[in-house]
Scaffold this active site. Structure first.
Site, PDB file in Angstrom:
ATOM      1  N   ASP A  85       0.838  14.790  21.606  1.00  0.00           N
ATOM      2  CA  ASP A  85       1.983  14.401  20.779  1.00  0.00           C
ATOM      3  C   ASP A  85       1.745  14.753  19.319  1.00  0.00           C
ATOM      4  OD1 ASP A  85       3.173  13.430  23.038  1.00  0.00           O
ATOM      5  OD2 ASP A  85       3.044  11.311  22.478  1.00  0.00           O
ATOM      6  N   ARG A  91      -3.026  19.923  23.827  1.00  0.00           N
ATOM      7  CA  ARG A  91      -1.639  19.670  24.204  1.00  0.00           C
ATOM      8  C   ARG A  91      -1.449  18.173  24.026  1.00  0.00           C
ATOM      9  NH1 ARG A  91       2.156  22.545  26.854  1.00  0.00           N
ATOM     10  NH2 ARG A  91       3.849  21.362  27.854  1.00  0.00           N
ATOM     11  N   ASP A 124       0.820  -1.210   0.000  1.00  0.00           N
ATOM     12  CA  ASP A 124       0.000   0.000   0.000  1.00  0.00           C
ATOM     13  C   ASP A 124       0.855   1.262   0.000  1.00  0.00           C
ATOM     14  OD1 ASP A 124      -2.340  -1.404  -0.131  1.00  0.00           O
ATOM     15  OD2 ASP A 124      -2.859  -1.182   1.985  1.00  0.00           O
ATOM     16  N   GLY A 125       2.062   1.194   0.592  1.00  0.00           N
ATOM     17  CA  GLY A 125       2.945   2.356   0.563  1.00  0.00           C
ATOM     18  C   GLY A 125       3.327   2.747  -0.848  1.00  0.00           C
ATOM     19  N   ARG A 182       2.469   6.317  -3.023  1.00  0.00           N
ATOM     20  CA  ARG A 182       3.419   7.084  -3.840  1.00  0.00           C
ATOM     21  C   ARG A 182       2.923   7.212  -5.278  1.00  0.00           C
ATOM     22  NH1 ARG A 182       8.564   5.823  -6.316  1.00  0.00           N
ATOM     23  NH2 ARG A 182       8.413   3.661  -5.593  1.00  0.00           N
TER      24      ARG A 182
END
Length: 285
Positions: free
Chosen positions: A173, A171, A67-68, A72
């Site tokens: 990550d 606040r 899938d990556g 792309r």
């Protein structure tokens, strides 16, 4: 005759071998074949190398990877309306539905017009790296845009506005804005909801928020979301997993639905619930 582009996973030897096989076959049949420069190098097909921009001028992009690789390929092709055919060299894929042994027959079916097209909503993402900077050309994301901390030991303050109205300041990550396709990617790993991939929506999910409000928001696709970096520490914005900018205090990210969806070639429709059952090992009980 047709023009093809091959996008090849650089660390899958079997994908590189199939790229060589398909390129030889298609050229022998009179078709044009191109590969983006790094792909042509890794597949040992330097004579077929092209610039990324040239991929937008082909008739079909064939993705050889997981899938990556499709992410792309879509990034290269979607703004021009070019469809992507995914050949799966990964694990069980959400996006690639053709197995390597069926790649030739799939391309033959495409050439014969025996195929369907599934459209997936993408995000249009505008980034301003610091206060006063003008937002540039929108970046397309099939899965998600993420604003997150750079310093492992420090969270970031991120203000979220919805259609120009302040909603809240996190606040945390980080903050994820996902498409329905991306709801099964990073967003899912932080307890975001699973949406059918053909749905139209924006999904906002905080990453490790330091507040009582830790729920996802599911909003209409025409919504414009704005994330402002309010902490004194910089943050990073990534598009489909690739870090593309560092945001300094005052930097912003705006997200809405793109006018250009991803277009994926499909032959035998796979039911999304069946894919989920296989992916997560859910039996019939």
């Amino acid at each position: 005759m047709a023009r093809f582009a091959l996008v090849v996973h650089p660390r899958r030897p079997s994908a590189r071998l199939l790229a060589q096989e398909l390129a030889g076959w298609l050229v022998a049949e009179g078709h044009d074949v191109l590969l983006p420069g790094p792909d042509a190098h890794s597949a040992d097909l330097p004579n077929l190398a092209c610039a990324d921009a040239d991929v937008s001028e082909v008739d079909l992009v064939v993705s050889l990877g997981g899938d990556g690789s499709i992410l792309r390929a879509v990034r290269l092709a979607a703004d021009a309306g070019v469809a992507v055919l995914g050949v799966n060299f990964g694990e069980l894929a959400y996006l690639a539905e053709v197995e390597p042994g069926d790649a030739r027959s799939a391309i033959d079916r495409w050439l014969a017009g025996d195929f369907g097209i599934i459209e997936r909503m993408r995000l249009a993402v505008r980034v301003s790296t610091a206060a006063g900077d003008a937002a540039g050309t929108p970046l397309g994301a099939l899965n998600e845009a993420v604003v997150e901390k750079l310093d492992r030991g420090r969270s970031v303050r991120l203000s979220l506005s919805v259609d120009g109205r302040h909603f809240t300041t996190y606040r945390a990550d980080g903050l994820i804005v996902a498409s329905p396709t991306g709801s099964t990617a990073y967003s899912l790993s932080v307890q975001g909801p699973i949406l059918a991939p053909t749905h139209q929506a924006l999904v906002v999910t905080p990453v490790s928020p330091h507040s009582l409000f830790d729920r996802s928001l599911v909003l209409p696709p025409a919504t414009t979301l704005r994330i402002d970096v309010e902490s004194e520490h910089p943050a990073a914005v990534s598009i489909d997993g690739d870090v593309c900018r560092v945001l300094h205090p005052g930097g912003t990210v705006e997200c809405t639905a793109s006018e250009r969806p991803a277009r994926l070639v499909s032959f035998d429709h796979r039911h999304f619930d069946d894919i989920l059952k296989a992916k997560f090992g859910l039996g019939n009980r």
